[in-house]
Each structure stands twice: as structure tokens, then as C-alpha cells.
Design an enzyme around this catalytic site. Structure first.
Site, PDB file in Angstrom:
ATOM      1  N   HIS A 499     104.497 116.327 111.251  1.00  0.00           N
ATOM      2  CA  HIS A 499     105.305 116.587 110.059  1.00  0.00           C
ATOM      3  C   HIS A 499     106.644 115.848 110.140  1.00  0.00           C
ATOM      4  O   HIS A 499     107.013 115.095 109.221  1.00  0.00           O
ATOM      5  CB  HIS A 499     105.536 118.098 109.940  1.00  0.00           C
ATOM      6  CG  HIS A 499     106.417 118.504 108.800  1.00  0.00           C
ATOM      7  ND1 HIS A 499     105.931 119.086 107.651  1.00  0.00           N
ATOM      8  CD2 HIS A 499     107.770 118.436 108.626  1.00  0.00           C
ATOM      9  CE1 HIS A 499     106.923 119.346 106.826  1.00  0.00           C
ATOM     10  NE2 HIS A 499     108.057 118.959 107.394  1.00  0.00           N
ATOM     11  N   GLU A 500     107.383 116.077 111.222  1.00  0.00           N
ATOM     12  CA  GLU A 500     108.690 115.453 111.344  1.00  0.00           C
ATOM     13  C   GLU A 500     108.582 113.932 111.427  1.00  0.00           C
ATOM     14  O   GLU A 500     109.470 113.207 110.965  1.00  0.00           O
ATOM     15  CB  GLU A 500     109.447 116.005 112.556  1.00  0.00           C
ATOM     16  CG  GLU A 500     109.731 117.495 112.498  1.00  0.00           C
ATOM     17  CD  GLU A 500     110.444 117.941 111.232  1.00  0.00           C
ATOM     18  OE1 GLU A 500     111.169 117.126 110.624  1.00  0.00           O
ATOM     19  OE2 GLU A 500     110.276 119.103 110.832  1.00  0.00           O
ATOM     20  N   HIS A 503     108.597 112.523 107.984  1.00  0.00           N
ATOM     21  CA  HIS A 503     109.961 112.344 107.491  1.00  0.00           C
ATOM     22  C   HIS A 503     110.577 111.077 108.084  1.00  0.00           C
ATOM     23  O   HIS A 503     111.260 110.316 107.384  1.00  0.00           O
ATOM     24  CB  HIS A 503     110.824 113.540 107.912  1.00  0.00           C
ATOM     25  CG  HIS A 503     110.651 114.763 107.072  1.00  0.00           C
ATOM     26  ND1 HIS A 503     110.685 114.747 105.696  1.00  0.00           N
ATOM     27  CD2 HIS A 503     110.461 116.071 107.426  1.00  0.00           C
ATOM     28  CE1 HIS A 503     110.524 115.982 105.234  1.00  0.00           C
ATOM     29  NE2 HIS A 503     110.383 116.796 106.267  1.00  0.00           N
ATOM     30  N   HIS A 506     109.538 108.026 106.344  1.00  0.00           N
ATOM     31  CA  HIS A 506     110.211 107.908 105.052  1.00  0.00           C
ATOM     32  C   HIS A 506     111.565 107.209 105.230  1.00  0.00           C
ATOM     33  O   HIS A 506     111.985 106.412 104.383  1.00  0.00           O
ATOM     34  CB  HIS A 506     110.410 109.315 104.474  1.00  0.00           C
ATOM     35  CG  HIS A 506     110.523 109.353 102.987  1.00  0.00           C
ATOM     36  ND1 HIS A 506     110.685 110.528 102.279  1.00  0.00           N
ATOM     37  CD2 HIS A 506     110.512 108.381 102.052  1.00  0.00           C
ATOM     38  CE1 HIS A 506     110.761 110.274 100.997  1.00  0.00           C
ATOM     39  NE2 HIS A 506     110.663 108.974 100.822  1.00  0.00           N
TER      40      HIS A 506
END
Length: 707
Positions: A499-500, A503, A506
Site C-alpha cells: 500500500h505505502e 503512494h 505516485h
């Protein structure tokens, strides 16, 4: 700590040195040019005493930048007003970014006090910019030119148009149109809120650090995994309690204790400590902070012309308004609660079987859910952990991103770090061109807040026509390695890492012109799409076989174990979805208030959960006094965004499931329309460009077994 020294004596040495250090001008490493590899912060030179003079110097420089824009006699234009504002205040941005990242990941009493001391000053400086009427008139002039002139006449690109719109809205939403009297009221509210959120976060960190469950009888360790016991023994040793076992409120300690400890009374003890953090009428109590923050936010929103804080926040989101948020939450609430009730019935039956005739309590849930998982699916989470060492999971993430986008990684040892635990990686694209730098900080310590997050030390931007690479950081709290065992993750922690990293992608793959639109500078309910879609790859059998390898033997995870995971995929999703939705409802309840909340926090929370229909066996994932996402972070009236983005990510991942997990065309489109675009276009339009249609909720319901 900032001298990269360890231990109390070393910290004292560091503090003594600070008393004599030069703290201004070019002698201050925060202000001086960062002649470091990749221009990263010179962590090895930064000391606590450097921050205040650097902030004050940064404010002066920023004021000069703004005054130069105001004094410019040329006709206001996009370049000399809008772009100039975006490029202003670079020094202050660099300094405060380092400060606030350190107060989250590697703090100390001095930094926390400094943050609270400087918060009103920084708030006032921010207000002095956005409430500067002469500056706003220039922004408005450019904005009105665009509104009444055809865009092609001004020759603004789509990204420039977005920056213009966002800059104008930022001034208006910051109070630029208010009367002088109301501007003064707004300044006072902003100053109060800036301090309160810091106090809230500091109190929570202190509460978490102050608690220890000390066990000295081995029989009270029954049921606990060997590596958890070993970690507790090492924690005790570090705290001069050798021969005992210390469990803390760090998630990597408290959650497995609740899941596996046979001693019910001890489970109740640590659970109670966990769920009353900030709610104990002591020096770290957050109840008053919660009410002040919620009420001040409401007053600020109404001053700006909105009914409540949620309306103010959601205007800039994909959801647009509280009604749309509540509609989505209610679509999921009934099926989630119904499933949770059935799960509670199953737990109750098992408790009765064991001779416990009490109702299911929150402290019971994880323990009995784990027993049912073993019984029903023959799946013990402890079976998985040997295959999920931190190093193997990291390599798996690297391999997944290589297959999707050709990314490669090189660990660097010549780059300054803020703590010895941190690793630093140079990230390359498929053409071996550097995309950016990635810091990874994986283990808990008392100087670090709980949870997991991605942040940046420098957002991607263009400088003199060239891409200036971003510096990104991932911070987690995974179990530390011991003398005999590497850091072994649960599958939940594995998905957190994925998940991280989403990010981080991104931020790393951002390819825009203006820093305020780069990377994760997007609406809150869109920012979780890149992170949550990455979680999907973690559970795919093909991907598991790439990274899930036994830390001792190198054996690839067996097909039988993968099959068990698949069958148990929707297990306990009633609980997981319900506790999350309950927290989302609590967030919205605080922030849709149109009148001052006068109930005490506990009464307000109880009434909110009764109104929602939450069952007694479950509490919100975050209670009011430790709900840092909304009271000390950026998710106020936005905690729902994880589920909003979950609709997006499950729908988006269907494209890969259909075309192939590593389909190059889909990967390229996702990179082009999501990962590279930052906030340069409307997120709903970006999603449609990638997917070809609006997202559907059905894939999410199916994934969670709620259909």
C-alpha cells in the site's frame, strides 16, 4: 537523535554540542545549499537548534518573494503571478518539510516543543499570504482574464489552467474575500488549530510510549508465537527489565498479543490500555483537544460560507458533498454489519464451548476469530510469516514494479539518513534514468508515531526545463528483527507495505511542471487509488510465488497454503469493514455538526455509534482520542476516502485481472493517466481515461464477500 547518535548519554552529548553551534546564515545547514547526493537534507549536520532560525529566515525569504510579485509593475500574467506564487518560499518549504517529517518519524521533546512554538508563527505567515489583498487582486485579475477570454488566446495548457483554478480557489477558501473583521477571526482560528493538532499528536505519542505490559511468568505467554515472545524479551532487555517480557501499544506488539494470547485477562488489560489512549484525564488527555478542534473547524467553515467543515473539505474531493459520502457508506454498512453479526454469533458459540458465558467483547474478537480461521480453513497466520520476511516482501515489490513499469532499485550508502534504521534507494526507469530517491524506515521506536505513511522531502517539479527528481519516504512500524529471526510480517503488514509503496510510486513517477500539482497532491478520495490497487498484487498466487519464500530454506510458499489463503479471503471482512465504516461515520459526525458540540467526547462518540447501529462487540477502528488521521493528520471529513478509493481500486484491478496481471498496455495507461498526472486534471476524468468508464461498486462487494 539528529546527530545520528544512540542512547541517553549520546543524546546529552548531542544537546551539549547544540548549545555552541552557529545557527544562522550559511552556517546553518538547513539554509545553506544542500551539497549532498541528490540534494537530500543534510541529516548528519542538522541539529535541533538549527530549525527556529531557519524557519524565521525562510519566512523572510518567502515574504520577499511575495512582495516582489505584488510590486511587479508588469501586467499580471500567469507567469508573473500564478507560477511565481507556486515557485515562492522554497527555503521555508524545505525547512518545514524536514521538521514535520522528523516530528513524525524521529522526534524528541525539543522538536515537539519547537513545533508547537512555531505553529502560530507559521499559521500567521500563511494567513499573511492568502489574506494579502494586493496579491489576491493580482490573482483575481489573471483568473478573470481566463474566465472572460478564450483559453486559446491565453495559450494556457491544461496543467496551467488547473494551477490557475486551484490557486484562485486556494485564496478564496483561505478567506481572501472576507471582511477585515472576519479575516482577523479566521487568523485566530487558524493559529489555534495549528497548535491543537500538534498537541493532539504529541499526547497520543506519549500515551503510546508510556504504556508497558510487563509479564514475568512464562505461563502467561501461552499461545504467543515464539518470535513475538523473543521480541518482547528484547524489548524488556532494552528497558532494563531483563528476564521479563514487555509488550507495548505499537501495533506490531499489541495486535498479535490480542490475536494469540490465551490469557483472557491480560488480553483485556492491554486492549483497555489501547482503546483509552488520550482518554484518561491525565497530562496526555485529548478529549478537550478533540472538541476544540471540531468546534473551531466548524466555526472556520461557517465563517467562509459553508454549513460545516465537511462541506468545506468535500468541495475539493471527488465526492463533492457529505450526502455522496453517506450514500456510499450506507451502501456498505448494512451488508457489513449483517456479516459482522454472523461472525459475532460464531465467536459467541466458540466462547460458550470454552465455558465463557459472557457476551463477545472487543478484546475477544481477534483471539477467537483466529481460532475460527484455523478451524474453518486450517489456516494459521503463523504459517505465513516465515515466508514473509521484510527483505523478501521488499524484493517482491521491486519485482512487481519492474514487471509493470521496468523500474529498478539500487541501495545507496553515501546518502545522509535521519536514523540508522533507514535505508535509501535510487529508483530508475526502464531506460536506467533516475526517477527519484526513496527512503524506507520500517521499524517502531519511541521517537516514531504509530501507523504507516508515505511522505516526501521534495516533490517532483520542473527546474529550468528539466525534471527535478522527487525524494520520497515510506515510514512503517513492522516488528524488528531479533538475534535469531529477521523481521517477519503478517499478511496484513505485507499489504500495508504494498500500500505505502503505491503512494511512493505516485510520488516517484510524477511528471508535471508545478510542484503544488505533483505526485500525491490530489483530492483525498483519489490519493488512495495508487496505494490500494498495489495491495491487490500482494495476494495474487503468481505474485506470492515471486516473493513469499521461507526465510530459512528459501522454499517457495506451497500451493496448498496459497489455496487456504484464497478460501479464507473474505473471512472476518464483516468485522474489518464495520470497524472501518464506524470510524468513517464518527469522522463525518464530528465534521457535519452545524452547531457547537457541547457533549463530552465519550457521550458524543457513544451516541454517534448508537445512531449508526454499531454492535457492542466492535468499536470504531479509531476512537476520538486516538483518531490521529482526522485530528492530527490531513483526513478530517476524509477518512471515508479509503473506501471510496477501494471502489476505484477493485474496479481498476479488474482491468489487470482481465488483460493479465502484468499487461504492459494497462500498466502504461495507469502510469500515464494516474501515476504521472498528479493533480493536473480532474480525477474522475483521469479514471475514465484509464478505465474507459466510471467505476462500479460490485467488484468491491465481491472482494469482501458482502454481496
Amino acid at each position: 537523535m539528529l546527530c545520528l547518535l544512540v542512547g541517553a548519554a549520546a543524546q546529552q552529548s548531542c544537546n551539549k554540542k547544540e548549545n555552541t553551534v552557529m545557527t544562522s546564515g550559511q552556517d546553518n545547514p538547513l539554509i545553506a545549499e544542500w551539497n549532498t547526493p541528490f540534494e537530500v537534507p543534510p541529516f548528519d549536520k542538522i541539529q535541533n537548534s538549527h530549525f527556529k532560525p531557519a524557519i524565521l529566515e525562510g519566512i523572510k525569504d518567502h515574504q520577499k518573494d511575495i512582495q516582489a510579485i505584488v510590486d511587479n509593475k508588469e501586467q499580471p500574467s500567469f507567469e508573473n503571478v500564478i507560477a511565481a506564487i507556486d515557485n515562492s518560499g522554497e527555503t521555508l518549504s524545505k525547512v518545514t518539510t524536514v521538521l514535520y517529517n522528523l516530528t513524525s518519524a524521529n522526534t524528541n521533546d525539543e522538536l515537539q516543543k519547537l513545533s508547537q512554538e512555531m505553529a502560530p508563527t507559521l499559521s500567521e505567515h500563511n494567513d499573511n499570504i492568502y489574506l494579502n489583498d494586493a496579491l489576491f487582486q493580482k490573482v483575481k485579475t489573471v483568473y478573470n482574464q481566463y474566465q472572460i477570454t478564450k483559453p486559446e488566446t491565453l495559450k494556457l495548457s491544461a496543467e496551467q489552467q488547473m494551477l490557475l483554478d486551484e490557486t484562485y480557489k486556494r485564496f478564496v477558501r483561505s478567506g481572501a474575500n472576507l471582511s477585515a473583521e472576519n479575516k482577523d477571526k479566521l487568523k485566530k482560528l487558524n493559529s489555534e488549530l495549528s497548535v491543537l493538532s500538534l498537541k493532539y499528536g504529541d499526547n497520543l505519542l506519549n500515551e503510546t510510549n508510556n504504556y508497558e505490559l510487563v509479564i514475568d511468568k512464562k505461563e502467561n505467554l501461552a499461545g504467543l508465537p515464539a518470535e513475538l515472545i523473543e521480541a518482547a524479551a528484547e524489548e524488556a532487555k532494552a528497558k532494563n527489565k531483563e528476564g521479563k517480557y514487555v509488550f507495548t501499544l505499537s501495533n506490531s506488539s499489541v495486535m498479535p498479543f490480542l490475536q494469540y494470547a490465551d490469557n483472557r485477562e491480560l488480553r483485556k488489560t492491554i486492549w483497555n490500555a489501547y482503546q483509552v489512549r488520550g482518554n484518561q484525564n491525565n497530562g496526555n488527555d485529548n478529549k478537550e483537544n478533540v472538541l476544540k478542534i471540531a468546534n473551531f473547524r466548524m466555526q472556520k467553515a461557517q465563517l467562509l460560507g459553508y454549513k460545516n467543515h465537511a462541506e468545506y473539505v468535500l468541495e475539493e474531493s471527488m465526492a463533492k458533498n457529505p450526502e455522496a459520502v453517506n450514500t456510499l457508506l450506507m451502501k456498505l454498512w448494512t451488508p457489513a454489519v449483517n456479516k459482522a453479526k454472523q461472525e459475532a454469533t460464531d465467536i459467541q458459540a466458540l466462547m460458550r464451548k470454552e465455558g465463557i458465558n459472557e457476551d463477545v467483547a472487543p478484546a475477544d474478537w481477534r483471539y477467537y476469530a483466529e481460532k475460527i480461521r484455523k478451524e474453518r480453513y486450517n489456516l494459521d497466520e503463523q504459517e505465513l510469516k516465515p515466508y514473509l520476511s521484510l527483505e523478501n516482501v521488499r524484493k517482491g515489490i521491486f519485482d512487481v514494479t519492474n514487471k509493470l513499469w521496468g523500474l529498478t532499485y539500487k541501495e545507496l550508502t553515501n546518502v545522509p539518513k535521519y536514523h540508522a534504521d533507514v535505508t535509501v534507494w535510487e529508483v530508475f526507469d526502464a531506460n536506467k534514468k533516475t526517477l527519484g530517491l526513496l527512503y524506507m524506515d520500517m521499524h517502531p521506536r519511541e521517537s516514531k508515531r504509530g501507523g504507516a505513511w508515505m511522505t516526501s522531502y521534495r516533490d517532483q517539479q520542473m527546474e529550468n526545463g528539466k525534471r527535478k527528481n522527487p525524494v520520497i519516504s515510506i515510514v512503517c512500524n513492522f516488528t524488528k528483527p531479533t538475534a535469531t529471526t529477521p523481521s517477519l510480517l503478517t499478511f496484513d503488514e505485507t499489504t500495508t507495505f504494498f500500500h505505502e509503496f503505491g503512494h511512493a510510486l505516485h510520488g516517484l513517477l510524477s511528471n508535471v511542471n508545478y510542484r503544488s500539482l505533483a505526485g500525491t497532491n490530489v483530492p483525498r478520495d483519489f490519493v488512495e487509488l495508487p496505494s490500494q490497487i498495489m495491495e491487490n498484487w500482494a495476494a495474487e498466487p503468481e505474485v506470492l510465488k515471486m516473493y513469499a519464500k521461507h526465510y530459512k530454506t528459501g522454499e517457495v510458499i506451497p500451493d496448498a497454503l496459497i489455496e487456504k489463503m484464497k478460501k479464507a479471503g473474505t473471512f472476518d471482512q464483516g468485522f474489518a469493514t464495520t470497524e472501518y465504516l464506524a470510524a468513517s461515520f464518527l469522522d463525518m459526525k464530528y465534521h457535519t455538526a452545524t452547531e457547537e458540540i457541547k457533549d463530552d467526547v465519550n457521550t458524543f462518540e457513544i451516541n454517534a455509534m448508537k445512531e449508526a447501529g454499531l454492535i457492542d462487540a466492535i468499536i470504531p477502528r479509531y476512537r476520538s482520542t486516538y483518531f490521529s488521521h482526522i485530528f492530527a493528520g490531513g483526513y478530517s471529513a476524509g477518512y471515508y476516502s479509503y473506501i471510496w478509493s477501494a471502489v476505484l481500486d477493485t474496479d481498476a484491478f479488474e482491468a489487470f485481472k482481465t488483460a493479465g496481471l502484468f499487461n504492459s498496455e494497462k500498466a502504461l495507461m495507469f502510469r500515464k493517466y494516474v501515476l504521472e498526472k498528479g493533480g493536473t486534471e480532474d480525477p474522475a476524468e483521469l479514471y475514465r481515461k484509464f478505465r474507459g468508464a466510471d467505476p462500479k461498486i460490485e467488484p468491491l462487494l465481491k472482494k469482501r464477500g458482502l454481496n
